[in-house]
Design an enzyme around this catalytic site. Structure first.
Site, PDB file in Angstrom:
ATOM      1  N   LYS A   1     -17.730 -23.654  -3.245  1.00  0.00           N
ATOM      2  CA  LYS A   1     -17.946 -24.280  -4.546  1.00  0.00           C
ATOM      3  C   LYS A   1     -19.020 -25.357  -4.408  1.00  0.00           C
ATOM      4  CE  LYS A   1     -15.271 -26.453  -8.282  1.00  0.00           C
ATOM      5  NZ  LYS A   1     -13.948 -26.999  -8.647  1.00  0.00           N
TER       6      LYS A   1
ATOM      7  N   HIS B   1     -19.936 -27.556  -6.864  1.00  0.00           N
ATOM      8  CA  HIS B   1     -19.795 -28.661  -7.811  1.00  0.00           C
ATOM      9  C   HIS B   1     -18.371 -29.213  -7.710  1.00  0.00           C
ATOM     10  CE1 HIS B   1     -18.303 -25.097  -9.929  1.00  0.00           C
ATOM     11  NE2 HIS B   1     -17.539 -25.927 -10.623  1.00  0.00           N
TER      12      HIS B   1
END
Length: 239
Positions: free
Chosen positions: A119, A121
């Site tokens: 991921k 963010h």
């Protein structure tokens, strides 16, 4: 299959075997595997999607862990790790069941799992759940086929600073790896045996093929048992 109390295998294994058969997770017949072998049985942990079946497999994982506590090599770990995707539910369900069965020791046991893609963010990273750094990790997953997925999980855990202390799967087929030259008459180790040797860690299972055969005797089809025994004799691993 009748009563879950079996003279051949411990009651918790017999209960799990009964749930797997009754729920259609363990099937008997003729199935082509990735290795192109024709197997007389097929086990798909992805079919434990019903609440009662999820409870059955979580209980079986938890009781397998608890059984090691009376052995010479008890499993000591801080975090249950479930490789995405099937392992996520298995690890979280096992953590919940351990906390129920042994609250003093496991009431605050943690679990984690990985993302297939990192991921970029929010909190970011590859791991969801408890941080792995400096912790002892027990991997919980369905089966070991070629061992590739387990090696990837071990690498991810080590990169996060975790220490893999073992792997727990639902089924050990006790089956040798295919020979590189395609000659299935050659003695070969199993995928589980290779991981044990390569990483020096225990790889445990709820059931083995021997357990399935023992649990079916006197309850299952004689034809199914005969075919399972023939398959075991033909493809039994050398380790």
């Amino acid at each position: 299959m009748g009563s879950s109390s079996s003279p051949e295998i411990p009651p918790y294994k017999a209960d799990f075997l009964k749930a797997a058969i009754d729920g259609g997770v363990l099937k008997f017949g003729s199935f082509e595997l990735k290795s192109k072998r024709i197997s007389p049985y097929f086990f798909n942990a992805g079919d434990f999607y019903r609440a009662d079946l999820l409870r059955a497999i979580s209980t079986a994982y938890a009781k397998t862990i608890l059984e090691t506590e009376s052995s010479s090599a008890p499993l000591e770990f801080d975090i249950l790790f479930g490789p995405a995707y099937k392992g996520i539910v298995l690890a979280s369900g096992t953590a919940d069941k351990l906390a129920e069965l042994a609250p003093q020791k496991y009431g605050k046991i943690c679990y984690s799992f990985d993302r297939k893609e990192a991921k970029d963010h929010g909190e970011g990273g590859n791991i969801v759940g408890a941080p792995l750094k400096g912790k002892r990790i027990l991997i919980v997953d369905d089966v070991v086929t070629a061992g590739t997925a387990k090696r990837e999980a071990i690498d991810k855990i080590r990169k996060e600073g975790g220490i893999v202390v073992g792997i727990l799967v639902a089924l050990d087929r006790m089956e040798k790896l295919p020979s590189p030259d395609g000659d299935d008459t050659k003695p070969m180790p199993s995928a589980i045996g290779e991981i044990r040797k390569e990483y020096g860690i225990p790889v445990l299972s709820i059931l083995t093929l021997d357990d399935i055969i023992g649990g079916l005797k006197g309850r299952g089809s004689e034809e199914d048992i005969k075919r399972l025994e023939e398959y075991r004799a033909k493809y039994k691993a050398s380790d």
